[in-house]
Structure formats: structure tokens, C-alpha cells
Write a protein that holds these residues in place. Structure first.
Motif: not given
Ligand SMILES: [Zn+2]
Length: 288
Positions: A211-216, A231, A233-234, A274
């Protein structure tokens, strides 16, 4: 390779409509399970034939008997090695069961392979292997089983069936049992250990986040491992398989599935949210 005919029980309407309960339709669940089984079997080089991939069986279905006969004819015409009809039970009860026409044959052997995996898939009550003179078991010429995956009209079972990870687990259980029945390894063909030659060298470590929250927090781990990150999904199964060590960030291990391929994680760094996940990454990087 073995050829398996998968039968998603029932049609969307007409004489062979499935059971319903708790906001669920049996025919939707059976198709969902079957499509997932197909994908997993094809990944393991099985040949797969379906009796339907849409609302209706691929042939005559004006009466219940016609609909069931068509399913058998598809399997017989394809000369399948195994027929697996997938259903959801109704009528009050709980748990899973697997039917074969009679005892002592290959169908019973297959039923006994599949059932324990189904039970494990969702901590389901084990209702056993049953012998039933069902048309789809009787009119198919190859070994045939019929699975009943929970009770649609029992709230507890229906709640489980509303969870897509449970549907995935049920599909996976079928695949494990089918692989055992044919004496084949469940694990998809492993990627050959790559020699350190120019083009085939795999990735040593790969970081996968959901998820985006983990991306950081990802760059922190990237700097530590000197590894690429992607990610989920990619990600493609090929890339996942090319990595010798996959580090997952966030969520639970069951979430790390791409196109039906469950990624074996070398390490999962996660927490209940997160922030906790970020803390888990920091602790790992600092060797705590
Ligand atoms: Zn049914």
C-alpha cells in the motif's frame, strides 16, 4: 500432463440455479473458485477444461437434467482425466464435504486427498467423504468428485465465503489435493538457480510493498539492502520468482499473491498499522 475438467456448479438462472443465502449466490461463488483453480492448475502445467465460464453451462441447459448432462458431456468429450464439480452447500449445517460416486475407486482416493486441504483452508468442520449417486458423478466416465464448500444459508459459513482470501484458500486447497492425487508437486516449477552469467542472473533481494502508506519507509530498507523495490500491483510472477529473497513490507503473508502465485517471503516486516510497519522496518535495519 493431466487434463482436469472443472465444473462451476449451477447456472445464473433457469432450471439449474444454485442456492442462495446471506446475500450470496452459490453460482457466483462456484465460478469464482473454479476460475482461481484453473489459473493455479495452468501455472502447474495442467490442461484445464471448464464446463462454464459465464452465466450458463456451454450447451443445453433447459432442464436440470440437461444442464447436468451437458457438464458431463463436456468432460467426456475432452477426455479429461479428472472431473471436479464445485458447489456450496445449503439446508442448514456447517463445514465441508467431498462426494464420490462409490467407494474403492480413484474418485474416492481423490476425494480423500482434497478434503483435508479444504478443512485446513478455513478451519472448516469436516463432514467427511460421502458417496452419492449424483448425475455429474454417474455420467462422467473419468474419476469425478464434487466438493461442497460451506453452507450458504449458515451465517458463520457465509461470512467466511464473503472473504476473497477464503475463496483463494479454497481454490488453493483443491489444487493441493489435485496435485497430490496425480502425484505431482504442488510447488510451481522452481526457477533454475541462475549461473552468474550475463543475462540470466537473478535478483538477490527484492522488496515488495502493498500500500501507499508503506511506501514511505521503503527507501530506508532499500538503502540498507541495496535492493530494488516494487509495489505488489506492479509485480509479475516472473520477477517475483527471479528474486532469491523477497522482503515484504506490510499486511500479512497471504496478501503477497500475484496472478495467483503466492510469493514465498524471505522476511515479512509488518505491524498492525502503517506506523507499526514502519517501526518493524526500522527495527530490522537497526538489527534490533
Ligand atoms: Zn450446488
Amino acid at each position: 500432463m493431466p487434463k482436469v475438467c472443472l465444473d462451476a456448479g449451477h447456472n445464473d438462472s433457469g432450471a439449474d440455479t444454485g442456492a442462495q443465502g446471506n446475500g450470496l449466490l452459490e453460482q457466483d461463488i462456484t465460478l469464482d473458485i473454479v476460475l482461481r483453480i484453473r489459473k493455479k492448475l495452468e501455472q502447474r502445467s495442467f490442461e484445464v477444461v471448464l464446463t462454464r465460464e459465464g452465466p450458463f453451462v456451454n450447451g443445453a441447459h433447459g432442464t436440470l437434467s440437461e444442464s447436468l448432462r451437458t457438464r458431463c458431456q463436456i468432460a467426456n468429450a475432452a477426455k479429461a482425466d479428472l472431473f471436479v464439480s464445485v458447489h456450496v452447500n445449503a439446508g442448514g449445517g456447517t463445514g465441508v464435504e467431498v462426494h464420490a460416486l462409490a467407494s474403492g475407486g480413484k474418485a474416492e482416493a481423490c476425494a480423500r486427498k482434497v478434503l483435508p486441504y479444504l478443512v485446513d483452508a478455513g478451519n472448516w468442520a469436516n463432514r467427511g467423504v460421502k458417496f452419492s449417486n449424483f448425475q455429474v458423478l454417474r455420467e462422467t466416465v473419468m474419476p469425478a468428485i464434487l466438493t461442497e464448500n460451506g453452507f450458504i444459508d449458515t451465517k458463520e459459513d457465509a461470512e467466511k465465503l464473503k472473504n476473497s482470501s477464503m475463496i483463494e484458500a479454497i481454490a488453493d486447497a483443491h489444487v493441493r489435493g489435485i496435485c497430490d492425487y496425480f502425484g505431482m508437486a504442488y510447488a510451481p516449477a522452481p526457477v533454475a538457480p541462475s549461473e552468474p552469467t550475463a543475462q540470466t542472473s537473478g535478483i538477490d533481494a527484492l522488496i515488495v510493498f502493498i500500500g501507499y502508506p508503506e511506501a514511505g519507509i521503503v527507501p530506508h530498507l532499500q538503502a540498507h539492502l541495496k535492493a530494488p523495490a516494487i509495489m505488489l500491483q506492479d509485480l509479475t510472477p516472473e520477477t517475483a520468482k527471479a528474486a532469491r529473497k523477497v522482503y515484504g513490507i506490510g499486511y500479512s503473508a497471504e496478501k503477497y499473491v500475484v496472478e495467483g502465485y503466492a510469493i514465498p517471503l524471505y522476511k515479512l516486516l509488518t505491524g498492525s498499522n502503517a506506523d507499526d510497519t514502519a517501526q518493524a522496518v526500522i527495527d530490522f535495519v537497526k538489527g534490533r
